[in-house]
Design a protein around this motif. Sequence first.
Motif, PDB file in Angstrom:
ATOM      1  N   ILE A 145       0.835  -1.203   0.000  1.00  0.00           N
ATOM      2  CA  ILE A 145       0.000   0.000   0.000  1.00  0.00           C
ATOM      3  C   ILE A 145       0.870   1.254   0.000  1.00  0.00           C
ATOM      4  CG2 ILE A 145      -1.679   1.329   1.358  1.00  0.00           C
ATOM      5  CD1 ILE A 145      -2.925  -1.432   2.151  1.00  0.00           C
ATOM      6  N   LEU A 146       1.931   1.253   0.793  1.00  0.00           N
ATOM      7  CA  LEU A 146       2.830   2.416   0.823  1.00  0.00           C
ATOM      8  C   LEU A 146       3.551   2.627  -0.506  1.00  0.00           C
ATOM      9  CD1 LEU A 146       4.397   2.154   4.390  1.00  0.00           C
ATOM     10  CD2 LEU A 146       2.870   3.943   3.521  1.00  0.00           C
ATOM     11  N   ALA A 147       3.837   1.546  -1.225  1.00  0.00           N
ATOM     12  CA  ALA A 147       4.543   1.640  -2.507  1.00  0.00           C
ATOM     13  C   ALA A 147       3.607   1.969  -3.672  1.00  0.00           C
ATOM     14  CB  ALA A 147       5.275   0.335  -2.799  1.00  0.00           C
ATOM     15  N   ALA A 148       2.307   1.852  -3.453  1.00  0.00           N
ATOM     16  CA  ALA A 148       1.324   2.093  -4.517  1.00  0.00           C
ATOM     17  C   ALA A 148       1.254   3.588  -4.856  1.00  0.00           C
ATOM     18  CB  ALA A 148      -0.049   1.597  -4.074  1.00  0.00           C
ATOM     19  N   PRO A 149       0.720   3.911  -6.030  1.00  0.00           N
ATOM     20  CA  PRO A 149       0.545   5.319  -6.383  1.00  0.00           C
ATOM     21  C   PRO A 149      -0.284   6.041  -5.309  1.00  0.00           C
ATOM     22  CG  PRO A 149       0.076   3.920  -8.273  1.00  0.00           C
ATOM     23  CD  PRO A 149       0.255   3.015  -7.093  1.00  0.00           C
ATOM     24  N   ARG A 150       0.065   7.270  -5.041  1.00  0.00           N
ATOM     25  CA  ARG A 150      -0.595   8.047  -3.984  1.00  0.00           C
ATOM     26  C   ARG A 150      -2.119   8.041  -4.134  1.00  0.00           C
ATOM     27  NH1 ARG A 150       1.948  12.668  -1.003  1.00  0.00           N
ATOM     28  NH2 ARG A 150       3.640  11.518  -1.912  1.00  0.00           N
ATOM     29  N   GLN A 151      -2.625   8.173  -5.374  1.00  0.00           N
ATOM     30  CA  GLN A 151      -4.073   8.212  -5.574  1.00  0.00           C
ATOM     31  C   GLN A 151      -4.741   6.880  -5.272  1.00  0.00           C
ATOM     32  OE1 GLN A 151      -1.823   8.388  -8.049  1.00  0.00           O
ATOM     33  NE2 GLN A 151      -2.562   7.426  -9.921  1.00  0.00           N
ATOM     34  N   ALA A 152      -3.965   5.791  -5.267  1.00  0.00           N
ATOM     35  CA  ALA A 152      -4.519   4.465  -4.979  1.00  0.00           C
ATOM     36  C   ALA A 152      -4.627   4.185  -3.485  1.00  0.00           C
ATOM     37  CB  ALA A 152      -3.644   3.391  -5.621  1.00  0.00           C
ATOM     38  N   GLN A 153      -3.795   4.820  -2.693  1.00  0.00           N
ATOM     39  CA  GLN A 153      -3.665   4.458  -1.288  1.00  0.00           C
ATOM     40  C   GLN A 153      -4.952   4.564  -0.468  1.00  0.00           C
ATOM     41  OE1 GLN A 153      -0.122   6.269   0.368  1.00  0.00           O
ATOM     42  NE2 GLN A 153       1.137   5.396  -1.256  1.00  0.00           N
ATOM     43  N   PRO A 154      -5.765   5.598  -0.611  1.00  0.00           N
ATOM     44  CA  PRO A 154      -7.011   5.629   0.184  1.00  0.00           C
ATOM     45  C   PRO A 154      -7.924   4.433  -0.116  1.00  0.00           C
ATOM     46  CG  PRO A 154      -6.544   7.812  -0.683  1.00  0.00           C
ATOM     47  CD  PRO A 154      -5.575   6.861  -1.337  1.00  0.00           C
ATOM     48  N   HIS A 155      -8.105   4.110  -1.385  1.00  0.00           N
ATOM     49  CA  HIS A 155      -8.937   2.956  -1.754  1.00  0.00           C
ATOM     50  C   HIS A 155      -8.317   1.658  -1.231  1.00  0.00           C
ATOM     51  CE1 HIS A 155     -11.723   5.300  -3.922  1.00  0.00           C
ATOM     52  NE2 HIS A 155     -11.786   4.638  -5.065  1.00  0.00           N
ATOM     53  N   LEU A 156      -7.005   1.526  -1.366  1.00  0.00           N
ATOM     54  CA  LEU A 156      -6.335   0.313  -0.909  1.00  0.00           C
ATOM     55  C   LEU A 156      -6.482   0.134   0.598  1.00  0.00           C
ATOM     56  CD1 LEU A 156      -3.055   0.446  -3.029  1.00  0.00           C
ATOM     57  CD2 LEU A 156      -4.962  -1.154  -3.314  1.00  0.00           C
ATOM     58  N   ARG A 157      -6.324   1.219   1.348  1.00  0.00           N
ATOM     59  CA  ARG A 157      -6.460   1.131   2.813  1.00  0.00           C
ATOM     60  C   ARG A 157      -7.876   0.712   3.205  1.00  0.00           C
ATOM     61  NH1 ARG A 157      -3.522   6.056   2.638  1.00  0.00           N
ATOM     62  NH2 ARG A 157      -1.341   5.660   3.123  1.00  0.00           N
ATOM     63  N   LYS A 158      -8.877   1.323   2.582  1.00  0.00           N
ATOM     64  CA  LYS A 158     -10.269   0.966   2.892  1.00  0.00           C
ATOM     65  C   LYS A 158     -10.552  -0.488   2.517  1.00  0.00           C
ATOM     66  CE  LYS A 158     -12.223   5.569   2.304  1.00  0.00           C
ATOM     67  NZ  LYS A 158     -13.043   6.418   1.425  1.00  0.00           N
ATOM     68  N   LEU A 159     -10.121  -0.886   1.328  1.00  0.00           N
ATOM     69  CA  LEU A 159     -10.343  -2.252   0.872  1.00  0.00           C
ATOM     70  C   LEU A 159      -9.663  -3.242   1.817  1.00  0.00           C
ATOM     71  CD1 LEU A 159     -11.472  -4.227  -1.220  1.00  0.00           C
ATOM     72  CD2 LEU A 159      -9.408  -3.839  -2.575  1.00  0.00           C
ATOM     73  N   TYR A 160      -8.429  -2.950   2.188  1.00  0.00           N
ATOM     74  CA  TYR A 160      -7.709  -3.826   3.110  1.00  0.00           C
ATOM     75  C   TYR A 160      -8.466  -3.964   4.434  1.00  0.00           C
ATOM     76  CZ  TYR A 160      -4.393  -5.435   6.548  1.00  0.00           C
ATOM     77  OH  TYR A 160      -3.821  -6.125   7.577  1.00  0.00           O
ATOM     78  N   ARG A 161      -8.935  -2.862   5.001  1.00  0.00           N
ATOM     79  CA  ARG A 161      -9.674  -2.916   6.278  1.00  0.00           C
ATOM     80  C   ARG A 161     -10.922  -3.786   6.158  1.00  0.00           C
ATOM     81  NH1 ARG A 161      -7.967   2.523   6.872  1.00  0.00           N
ATOM     82  NH2 ARG A 161      -9.911   3.309   6.011  1.00  0.00           N
TER      83      ARG A 161
END
Length: 122
Positions: free
Chosen positions: A13-29
């Motif tokens: 998630i930290l290595a992903a594009p900045r615009q992807a990180q909010p979606h990735l964090r929510k999806l992961y949770r």
Amino acid sequence: MTGKRPTTIAEYILAAPRQAQPHLRKLYRILKSVAPDAQEAIKWGAPFFVEPRFVFAFSAHKSHISFAPTPAVLEAFRKQLREHETTRNYLKIPYDQPLPEGLIRKIAEYRVRNMSEGDGFW
């Protein structure tokens, strides 16, 4: 993805594009809350939840994230997914659209309840 290859989902998630990180964090949770005992792994460069079989995976791309339960699970939700871009294996969520959290939770819960249905990894 930037820098060295991630070895954990947090690193991914930290290595992903900045615009992807909010979606990735929510999806992961969401996925972690639905399958809290599943092991987390990076396989083929993407985050996976395994228990010990494949439960689901996700990935970041240039303009969207992909959520991968199994084709059988996506098929079970075909009507609810009409307004979303899908392939046989993935639900694609563009970064400029809200994450359909309720729908993803339902899909993930269905997958966990029906682990033997469509268990084939792709």
